[in-house]
Design a protein around this motif. Structure first.
Motif, PDB file in Angstrom:
ATOM      1  N   MET A 122       0.851  -1.170   0.000  1.00  0.00           N
ATOM      2  CA  MET A 122       0.000   0.000   0.000  1.00  0.00           C
ATOM      3  C   MET A 122       0.895   1.232   0.000  1.00  0.00           C
ATOM      4  N   SER A 123       0.773   2.041  -1.007  1.00  0.00           N
ATOM      5  CA  SER A 123       1.536   3.278  -1.063  1.00  0.00           C
ATOM      6  C   SER A 123       0.704   4.362  -1.728  1.00  0.00           C
ATOM      7  N   LEU A 124       0.815   5.566  -1.205  1.00  0.00           N
ATOM      8  CA  LEU A 124       0.143   6.701  -1.815  1.00  0.00           C
ATOM      9  C   LEU A 124       0.878   7.171  -3.064  1.00  0.00           C
ATOM     10  N   PHE A 125       2.181   6.865  -3.131  1.00  0.00           N
ATOM     11  CA  PHE A 125       2.989   7.295  -4.270  1.00  0.00           C
ATOM     12  C   PHE A 125       2.623   6.495  -5.506  1.00  0.00           C
ATOM     13  N   LYS A 126       2.526   7.187  -6.619  1.00  0.00           N
ATOM     14  CA  LYS A 126       2.205   6.568  -7.910  1.00  0.00           C
ATOM     15  C   LYS A 126       3.285   6.935  -8.916  1.00  0.00           C
ATOM     16  N   THR A 127       3.501   6.062  -9.895  1.00  0.00           N
ATOM     17  CA  THR A 127       4.423   6.364 -10.986  1.00  0.00           C
ATOM     18  C   THR A 127       3.648   6.392 -12.295  1.00  0.00           C
ATOM     19  N   ASP A 128       4.158   7.191 -13.229  1.00  0.00           N
ATOM     20  CA  ASP A 128       3.587   7.240 -14.569  1.00  0.00           C
ATOM     21  C   ASP A 128       4.742   7.136 -15.549  1.00  0.00           C
ATOM     22  N   PRO A 129       4.904   6.019 -16.228  1.00  0.00           N
ATOM     23  CA  PRO A 129       4.023   4.858 -16.305  1.00  0.00           C
ATOM     24  C   PRO A 129       4.129   3.981 -15.055  1.00  0.00           C
ATOM     25  N   GLU A 130       3.251   2.995 -14.969  1.00  0.00           N
ATOM     26  CA  GLU A 130       3.244   2.048 -13.846  1.00  0.00           C
ATOM     27  C   GLU A 130       4.596   1.349 -13.749  1.00  0.00           C
ATOM     28  N   PRO A 131       5.020   0.984 -12.532  1.00  0.00           N
ATOM     29  CA  PRO A 131       6.361   0.398 -12.338  1.00  0.00           C
ATOM     30  C   PRO A 131       6.623  -0.851 -13.178  1.00  0.00           C
ATOM     31  N   TRP A 132       5.613  -1.687 -13.382  1.00  0.00           N
ATOM     32  CA  TRP A 132       5.832  -2.929 -14.123  1.00  0.00           C
ATOM     33  C   TRP A 132       6.038  -2.676 -15.616  1.00  0.00           C
ATOM     34  N   ASN A 133       5.792  -1.428 -16.057  1.00  0.00           N
ATOM     35  CA  ASN A 133       6.038  -1.080 -17.456  1.00  0.00           C
ATOM     36  C   ASN A 133       7.362  -0.349 -17.659  1.00  0.00           C
ATOM     37  N   LEU A 134       8.156  -0.220 -16.590  1.00  0.00           N
ATOM     38  CA  LEU A 134       9.429   0.493 -16.672  1.00  0.00           C
ATOM     39  C   LEU A 134      10.580  -0.474 -16.916  1.00  0.00           C
ATOM     40  N   HIS A 135      11.591   0.025 -17.612  1.00  0.00           N
ATOM     41  CA  HIS A 135      12.812  -0.731 -17.865  1.00  0.00           C
ATOM     42  C   HIS A 135      14.002   0.122 -17.460  1.00  0.00           C
ATOM     43  N   VAL A 136      15.147  -0.487 -17.258  1.00  0.00           N
ATOM     44  CA  VAL A 136      16.355   0.237 -16.885  1.00  0.00           C
ATOM     45  C   VAL A 136      16.583   1.378 -17.862  1.00  0.00           C
ATOM     46  N   GLY A 137      16.813   2.577 -17.321  1.00  0.00           N
ATOM     47  CA  GLY A 137      17.065   3.749 -18.151  1.00  0.00           C
ATOM     48  C   GLY A 137      15.836   4.557 -18.506  1.00  0.00           C
ATOM     49  N   ASP A 138      14.623   4.036 -18.257  1.00  0.00           N
ATOM     50  CA  ASP A 138      13.390   4.771 -18.540  1.00  0.00           C
ATOM     51  C   ASP A 138      13.235   5.948 -17.585  1.00  0.00           C
ATOM     52  N   SER A 139      12.476   6.925 -17.992  1.00  0.00           N
ATOM     53  CA  SER A 139      12.097   8.045 -17.131  1.00  0.00           C
ATOM     54  C   SER A 139      10.661   7.847 -16.685  1.00  0.00           C
ATOM     55  N   CYS A 140      10.337   8.376 -15.494  1.00  0.00           N
ATOM     56  CA  CYS A 140       8.960   8.306 -15.026  1.00  0.00           C
ATOM     57  C   CYS A 140       8.683   9.474 -14.101  1.00  0.00           C
ATOM     58  N   LEU A 141       7.422   9.753 -13.904  1.00  0.00           N
ATOM     59  CA  LEU A 141       6.978  10.745 -12.936  1.00  0.00           C
ATOM     60  C   LEU A 141       6.590  10.013 -11.657  1.00  0.00           C
ATOM     61  N   VAL A 142       6.946  10.576 -10.507  1.00  0.00           N
ATOM     62  CA  VAL A 142       6.594   9.991  -9.219  1.00  0.00           C
ATOM     63  C   VAL A 142       5.919  11.067  -8.395  1.00  0.00           C
ATOM     64  N   GLY A 143       4.778  10.738  -7.797  1.00  0.00           N
ATOM     65  CA  GLY A 143       4.090  11.711  -6.970  1.00  0.00           C
ATOM     66  C   GLY A 143       2.903  11.104  -6.262  1.00  0.00           C
ATOM     67  N   ILE A 144       2.217  11.947  -5.522  1.00  0.00           N
ATOM     68  CA  ILE A 144       1.007  11.527  -4.814  1.00  0.00           C
ATOM     69  C   ILE A 144      -0.152  12.314  -5.402  1.00  0.00           C
ATOM     70  N   PRO A 145      -1.068  11.651  -6.113  1.00  0.00           N
ATOM     71  CA  PRO A 145      -2.231  12.378  -6.624  1.00  0.00           C
ATOM     72  C   PRO A 145      -3.115  12.819  -5.457  1.00  0.00           C
ATOM     73  N   GLU A 146      -3.979  13.788  -5.705  1.00  0.00           N
ATOM     74  CA  GLU A 146      -4.902  14.233  -4.659  1.00  0.00           C
ATOM     75  C   GLU A 146      -5.618  13.013  -4.104  1.00  0.00           C
ATOM     76  N   THR A 147      -5.511  12.818  -2.787  1.00  0.00           N
ATOM     77  CA  THR A 147      -5.992  11.598  -2.155  1.00  0.00           C
ATOM     78  C   THR A 147      -6.653  11.928  -0.820  1.00  0.00           C
ATOM     79  N   LEU A 148      -7.820  11.366  -0.568  1.00  0.00           N
ATOM     80  CA  LEU A 148      -8.466  11.482   0.728  1.00  0.00           C
ATOM     81  C   LEU A 148      -7.869  10.406   1.628  1.00  0.00           C
ATOM     82  N   VAL A 149      -7.264  10.814   2.756  1.00  0.00           N
ATOM     83  CA  VAL A 149      -6.591   9.867   3.642  1.00  0.00           C
ATOM     84  C   VAL A 149      -7.131   9.977   5.059  1.00  0.00           C
ATOM     85  N   ARG A 150      -6.828   8.960   5.827  1.00  0.00           N
ATOM     86  CA  ARG A 150      -7.143   8.928   7.259  1.00  0.00           C
ATOM     87  C   ARG A 150      -5.818   8.921   8.010  1.00  0.00           C
TER      88      ARG A 150
END
Length: 88
Positions: free
Chosen positions: A1-29
């Motif tokens: 469970m993590s609030l952090f998301k990557t774009d693209p999804e981690p399973w679609n990444l390969h060595v040397g790829d670039s990605c965005l990492v962040g926390i989308p607007e999320t309602l949390v407790r």
């Protein structure tokens, strides 16, 4: 469970790829608040004084375990907006 998301999804990444990492607007407790004096050594600088431990608002109570949740450093330079939605 993590609030952090990557774009693209981690399973679609390969060595040397670039990605965005962040926390989308999320309602949390908030499930815990850590206050540290001196600041806690968590492996990054600056060391945090106050951290929130949060889970998504729809996270089932029975699924909580001692290390459940993500931490949010309130003194971080990352942009953060907190709005009280409900108190229970």
């Amino acid at each position: 469970m993590s609030l952090f998301k990557t774009d693209p999804e981690p399973w679609n990444l390969h060595v040397g790829d670039s990605c965005l990492v962040g926390i989308p607007e999320t309602l949390v407790r908030i499930i815990d608040i850590g206050r540290y004096d001196p600041p806690q050594d968590v492996g990054w600088l600056p060391r945090p004084h106050t951290m929130l431990v949060v889970v998504p608002a729809d996270y089932a109570e029975e699924d909580l375990y001692p290390d459940a949740g993500d931490t949010i450093d309130l003194d971080s330079a990352a942009p953060l907006t907190i709005e009280l939605v409900s108190r229970s």
